[in-house]
Every structure is written in C-alpha cells, then in structure tokens.
Write a protein that holds these residues in place. Sequence first.
Motif, PDB file in Angstrom:
ATOM      1  N   ASP A   1      15.833 -18.635 -30.059  1.00  0.00           N
ATOM      2  CA  ASP A   1      17.110 -17.934 -30.173  1.00  0.00           C
ATOM      3  C   ASP A   1      17.336 -17.475 -31.604  1.00  0.00           C
ATOM      4  OD1 ASP A   1      19.024 -21.029 -29.889  1.00  0.00           O
ATOM      5  OD2 ASP A   1      18.229 -20.042 -31.687  1.00  0.00           O
TER       6      ASP A   1
ATOM      7  N   CYS B   1      21.926  -7.756 -27.929  1.00  0.00           N
ATOM      8  CA  CYS B   1      20.624  -7.279 -28.385  1.00  0.00           C
ATOM      9  C   CYS B   1      20.540  -5.772 -28.146  1.00  0.00           C
ATOM     10  CB  CYS B   1      19.517  -8.007 -27.620  1.00  0.00           C
ATOM     11  SG  CYS B   1      17.846  -7.467 -28.034  1.00  0.00           S
TER      12      CYS B   1
ATOM     13  N   THR C   1      15.562 -10.851 -25.340  1.00  0.00           N
ATOM     14  CA  THR C   1      16.572 -11.393 -24.448  1.00  0.00           C
ATOM     15  C   THR C   1      17.373 -10.296 -23.773  1.00  0.00           C
ATOM     16  OG1 THR C   1      18.474 -12.877 -24.361  1.00  0.00           O
ATOM     17  CG2 THR C   1      18.265 -11.527 -26.291  1.00  0.00           C
ATOM     18  N   SER C   2      17.932 -10.606 -22.621  1.00  0.00           N
ATOM     19  CA  SER C   2      18.736  -9.635 -21.889  1.00  0.00           C
ATOM     20  C   SER C   2      20.188  -9.640 -22.366  1.00  0.00           C
ATOM     21  CB  SER C   2      18.688  -9.936 -20.391  1.00  0.00           C
ATOM     22  OG  SER C   2      19.150 -11.254 -20.149  1.00  0.00           O
ATOM     23  N   SER C   3      20.498 -10.396 -23.406  1.00  0.00           N
ATOM     24  CA  SER C   3      21.855 -10.444 -23.946  1.00  0.00           C
ATOM     25  C   SER C   3      22.351  -9.058 -24.332  1.00  0.00           C
ATOM     26  CB  SER C   3      21.891 -11.347 -25.179  1.00  0.00           C
ATOM     27  OG  SER C   3      23.096 -11.178 -25.893  1.00  0.00           O
TER      28      SER C   3
ATOM     29  N   CYS D   1      18.822 -10.695 -31.251  1.00  0.00           N
ATOM     30  CA  CYS D   1      17.908 -10.824 -30.109  1.00  0.00           C
ATOM     31  C   CYS D   1      17.109 -12.115 -30.187  1.00  0.00           C
ATOM     32  CB  CYS D   1      16.893  -9.680 -30.075  1.00  0.00           C
ATOM     33  SG  CYS D   1      17.586  -8.026 -30.037  1.00  0.00           S
ATOM     34  N   GLY D   2      17.243 -12.942 -29.144  1.00  0.00           N
ATOM     35  CA  GLY D   2      16.266 -13.997 -28.982  1.00  0.00           C
ATOM     36  C   GLY D   2      15.040 -13.392 -28.315  1.00  0.00           C
TER      37      GLY D   2
ATOM     38  N   PHE E   1      11.009 -19.798 -25.589  1.00  0.00           N
ATOM     39  CA  PHE E   1      12.112 -18.965 -26.053  1.00  0.00           C
ATOM     40  C   PHE E   1      12.525 -19.425 -27.433  1.00  0.00           C
ATOM     41  CE2 PHE E   1      15.597 -16.179 -25.967  1.00  0.00           C
ATOM     42  CZ  PHE E   1      16.745 -16.845 -26.352  1.00  0.00           C
TER      43      PHE E   1
ATOM     44  N   HIS F   1      11.641 -14.188 -25.688  1.00  0.00           N
ATOM     45  CA  HIS F   1      10.860 -15.016 -24.764  1.00  0.00           C
ATOM     46  C   HIS F   1       9.377 -14.689 -24.913  1.00  0.00           C
ATOM     47  CE1 HIS F   1      14.392 -16.192 -22.323  1.00  0.00           C
ATOM     48  NE2 HIS F   1      14.823 -14.954 -22.541  1.00  0.00           N
TER      49      HIS F   1
END
Length: 119
Positions: free
Chosen positions: A52, A103, A98-100, A32-33, A50, A35
Amino acid sequence: QVRLVESGGGLVQPGGSLRLSCTGPGLDLNECGVHWYRQAAGREREWVSFVDIYGGTSYITPVKGRFTTSMDKAKNTVYLLLDMLKPEDSAIYSCEATSSTNCPIPGARGQGTQVTVSS
C-alpha cells in the motif's frame, strides 16, 4: 491505454533469487498501491502480494518469508524480491495498480515478466 511495465524475470536455479520491478506513466505511489500476480502455464492467475501507499504489505501464504514487495517513491517503482525460489514459483509475474478511485490509473496492469526456476 495506460500500462505498467515489469522487468527482472529470468531463469534461476532452485534456491536462487530475482528482483522484479514495476513502473509506468501515471503510477503515483502516493495514491496507488500495487498488487503482484502470477500465472503458471495451464493454471489460473493467482494473487501474490500487495504493497500500500504507506509501505504496508501482504502476501499469499506459500510465499511468506521468501518474497518481499516494496516501493521506491523517488523512482516511481515497485519491487518484488523473490528469494529461496522453488520450481513451483515458475510463472509469468505481473503487477497491477489498485482499483482505488484515488489512484489515477486504477487497475492498470503490465504484460508480465517470465520467471523460470529450474536446475
């Protein structure tokens, strides 16, 4: 609902510094990055920075050279160091994963911590 928790806000004089922290259950900093956002009274929420998973960083222009974000994977914590603070930096600062899809808690966010810069 998974939430992140911020801490470290407070009242500081112009030119001063604060270090904000962000952590929470499920915040895997290998996946997880994170923000940082801020919202001043009467204004829209604003993206600030942000970090990463490799430690790469990016910032909004007004804070470049004054704010530094970093992560400590051993402590599962992300930091935002606020330096050379100005009154216009006063806001509620919050972190958001992050919305990745990698994550485990995409988009999880905290309730924020208040930063007030005033003499």
